[in-house]
Design a protein around this motif. Structure first.
Motif, PDB file in Angstrom:
ATOM      1  N   ALA A 120       1.395  -0.359  15.178  1.00 13.08           N
ATOM      2  CA  ALA A 120       0.267  -1.398  13.867  1.00 13.08           C
ATOM      3  C   ALA A 120      -0.708  -1.212  14.544  1.00 13.08           C
ATOM      4  CB  ALA A 120       1.327  -1.557  13.038  1.00 13.08           C
ATOM      5  N   LEU A 121      -0.613  -1.599  15.847  1.00 12.57           N
ATOM      6  CA  LEU A 121      -1.317  -3.062  16.500  1.00 12.57           C
ATOM      7  C   LEU A 121      -2.998  -1.995  17.046  1.00 12.57           C
ATOM      8  CD1 LEU A 121       0.403  -5.692  18.113  1.00 12.57           C
ATOM      9  CD2 LEU A 121      -1.083  -6.102  15.929  1.00 12.57           C
ATOM     10  N   SER A 122      -2.076  -0.538  17.499  1.00 12.30           N
ATOM     11  CA  SER A 122      -3.181   0.054  17.612  1.00 12.30           C
ATOM     12  C   SER A 122      -3.779   0.765  16.871  1.00 12.30           C
ATOM     13  CB  SER A 122      -2.329   1.466  18.744  1.00 12.30           C
ATOM     14  OG  SER A 122      -1.118   2.310  17.742  1.00 12.30           O
ATOM     15  N   ARG A 123      -3.552   0.770  15.507  1.00  7.23           N
ATOM     16  CA  ARG A 123      -4.302   0.976  14.495  1.00  7.23           C
ATOM     17  C   ARG A 123      -5.353   0.652  13.822  1.00  7.23           C
ATOM     18  NH1 ARG A 123       1.394   3.650  11.723  1.00  7.23           N
ATOM     19  NH2 ARG A 123       1.774   5.396  13.024  1.00  7.23           N
ATOM     20  N   GLY A 124      -5.849  -0.787  14.319  1.00  8.98           N
ATOM     21  CA  GLY A 124      -6.176  -1.917  14.175  1.00  8.98           C
ATOM     22  C   GLY A 124      -5.718  -3.056  13.227  1.00  8.98           C
ATOM     23  N   ILE A 125      -4.820  -3.258  13.430  1.00  7.48           N
ATOM     24  CA  ILE A 125      -4.222  -4.531  13.024  1.00  7.48           C
ATOM     25  C   ILE A 125      -4.552  -5.970  13.632  1.00  7.48           C
ATOM     26  CG2 ILE A 125      -1.596  -5.476  12.363  1.00  7.48           C
ATOM     27  CD1 ILE A 125      -2.058  -3.284  10.448  1.00  7.48           C
ATOM     28  N   HIS A 126      -4.739  -6.974  13.148  1.00 10.22           N
ATOM     29  CA  HIS A 126      -4.732  -7.643  14.251  1.00 10.22           C
ATOM     30  C   HIS A 126      -3.364  -8.358  14.241  1.00 10.22           C
ATOM     31  CE1 HIS A 126      -6.942 -11.647  14.606  1.00 10.22           C
ATOM     32  NE2 HIS A 126      -6.221 -12.536  14.291  1.00 10.22           N
TER      33      HIS A 126
ATOM     34  N   LEU B 255       0.764  -1.352  -0.179  1.00  7.45           N
ATOM     35  CA  LEU B 255       0.069   0.004  -0.033  1.00  7.45           C
ATOM     36  C   LEU B 255       0.869   1.518  -0.110  1.00  7.45           C
ATOM     37  CD1 LEU B 255      -2.591  -1.432   2.992  1.00  7.45           C
ATOM     38  CD2 LEU B 255      -2.486  -0.906  -0.030  1.00  7.45           C
ATOM     39  N   MET B 256       0.964   1.550  -0.879  1.00  8.65           N
ATOM     40  CA  MET B 256       2.092   2.898  -1.091  1.00  8.65           C
ATOM     41  C   MET B 256       0.899   4.231  -1.573  1.00  8.65           C
ATOM     42  SD  MET B 256       3.239   0.230  -2.591  1.00  8.65           S
ATOM     43  CE  MET B 256       2.801   0.082  -4.336  1.00  8.65           C
TER      44      MET B 256
ATOM     45  N   PRO C  55      -1.230   4.685   7.813  1.00  7.77           N
ATOM     46  CA  PRO C  55      -1.837   5.267   8.400  1.00  7.77           C
ATOM     47  C   PRO C  55      -3.492   4.605   9.044  1.00  7.77           C
ATOM     48  CG  PRO C  55      -1.555   7.382   6.935  1.00  7.77           C
ATOM     49  CD  PRO C  55      -1.477   5.455   6.153  1.00  7.77           C
ATOM     50  N   ALA C  56      -4.012   4.877   9.829  1.00  3.36           N
ATOM     51  CA  ALA C  56      -5.290   3.805  10.707  1.00  3.36           C
ATOM     52  C   ALA C  56      -6.289   4.018   9.846  1.00  3.36           C
ATOM     53  CB  ALA C  56      -5.675   4.684  11.815  1.00  3.36           C
TER      54      ALA C  56
ATOM     55  N   GLU D 289     -10.933   1.193   6.833  1.00  2.00           N
ATOM     56  CA  GLU D 289     -11.018   1.262   5.462  1.00  2.00           C
ATOM     57  C   GLU D 289     -11.227   0.263   4.630  1.00  2.00           C
ATOM     58  OE1 GLU D 289     -11.347   3.792   0.823  1.00  2.00           O
ATOM     59  OE2 GLU D 289      -9.858   4.153   2.647  1.00  2.00           O
ATOM     60  N   LEU D 290      -9.608  -0.138   5.213  1.00  2.00           N
ATOM     61  CA  LEU D 290      -9.618  -1.948   4.686  1.00  2.00           C
ATOM     62  C   LEU D 290     -10.658  -2.437   5.074  1.00  2.00           C
ATOM     63  CD1 LEU D 290      -7.827  -3.557   2.307  1.00  2.00           C
ATOM     64  CD2 LEU D 290      -6.066  -3.528   3.838  1.00  2.00           C
ATOM     65  N   PHE D 291     -10.672  -2.445   6.529  1.00  2.00           N
ATOM     66  CA  PHE D 291     -11.427  -3.526   6.634  1.00  2.00           C
ATOM     67  C   PHE D 291     -13.057  -3.231   7.266  1.00  2.00           C
ATOM     68  CE2 PHE D 291     -13.139  -4.782  10.712  1.00  2.00           C
ATOM     69  CZ  PHE D 291     -13.277  -6.279  10.417  1.00  2.00           C
TER      70      PHE D 291
END
Length: 190
Positions: free
Chosen positions: A173-179, A114-115, A143-144, A149-151
């Motif tokens: 990264a995890l705080s931004r919604g990454i699993h 994702l660039m 960015p979060a 949006e992806l999720f």
């Protein structure tokens, strides 16, 4: 974000998934007590049976990066061969391999770079068409709002990798919604 799917068998929410680049990394990753899975970023069909057997001894699932595995055809027959060999999880950038691997019953993660916003738009379209079990985005520092949006658009669990240097990078990264986060940095595997 509460992403629960088949991928919870691969990595628990908030976990760091070891990504092994060498046999030495692989052996170290097997002894990680927190990781359920190991991403294999090296190898070929000659050593793969031994790596699968070792992973089973440690009760770890191997996620084979199909694009980096040597010695097999990157086509339907090659994927069937890997499935018969015992490969049950795969990562790839190639949507056609996602389709073939899913047909063989593998758990499949589509890797996206994702660039910019166009890469995000085309990535969402790709995920809708090839239907992987999860997505891995690179770099992990997106960015979060992009992650949200992806999720929102796909509902897929999101693994993030690339440019994770410190525990703080992983935590951010995890705080931004990454699993979960994948990294080849041994010091972060615990």
């Amino acid at each position: 974000m509460g992403q629960t799917t088949i991928c919870d068998r691969l990595f628990t929410e908030g976990s760091i998934v070891p990504a092994a680049r060498t046999i030495s990394d692989f052996k170290c990753a097997l002894s990680s007590t927190s990781a359920q899975s190991v991403i294999l970023l090296f190898g070929d069909i000659i050593v793969l049976p031994e790596l699968i057997a070792e992973a089973k001894k440690y009760n770890k699932r191997l996620l084979v990066h199909l694009d980096l595995l040597g010695g097999f055809g990157k086509d339907k027959a090659g994927i069937k061969f890997l499935a018969r060999m015992g490969v049950t999880g795969a990562i790839t950038t190639k949507p056609q391999l996602v389709k073939y691997a899913r047909e063989e019953g593998m758990i499949v993660i589509q890797r996206l770079f994702l660039m910019d916003s166009e890469a995000l738009r085309s990535g969402i379209h790709l995920l809708h068409s090839c239907k992987p079990d999860a997505v891995e985005i690179l770099p992990a520092s997106v960015p979060a709002a992009t992650i949200q949006e992806l999720f929102k658009e796909t509902g897929l669990p999101i693994l993030a990798g690339g440019l994770i240097y410190t525990a703080e990078d992983a935590k951010t990264a995890l705080s931004r919604g990454i699993h979960a986060v994948s990294t080849s940095r041994r010091e972060l595997w615990k």
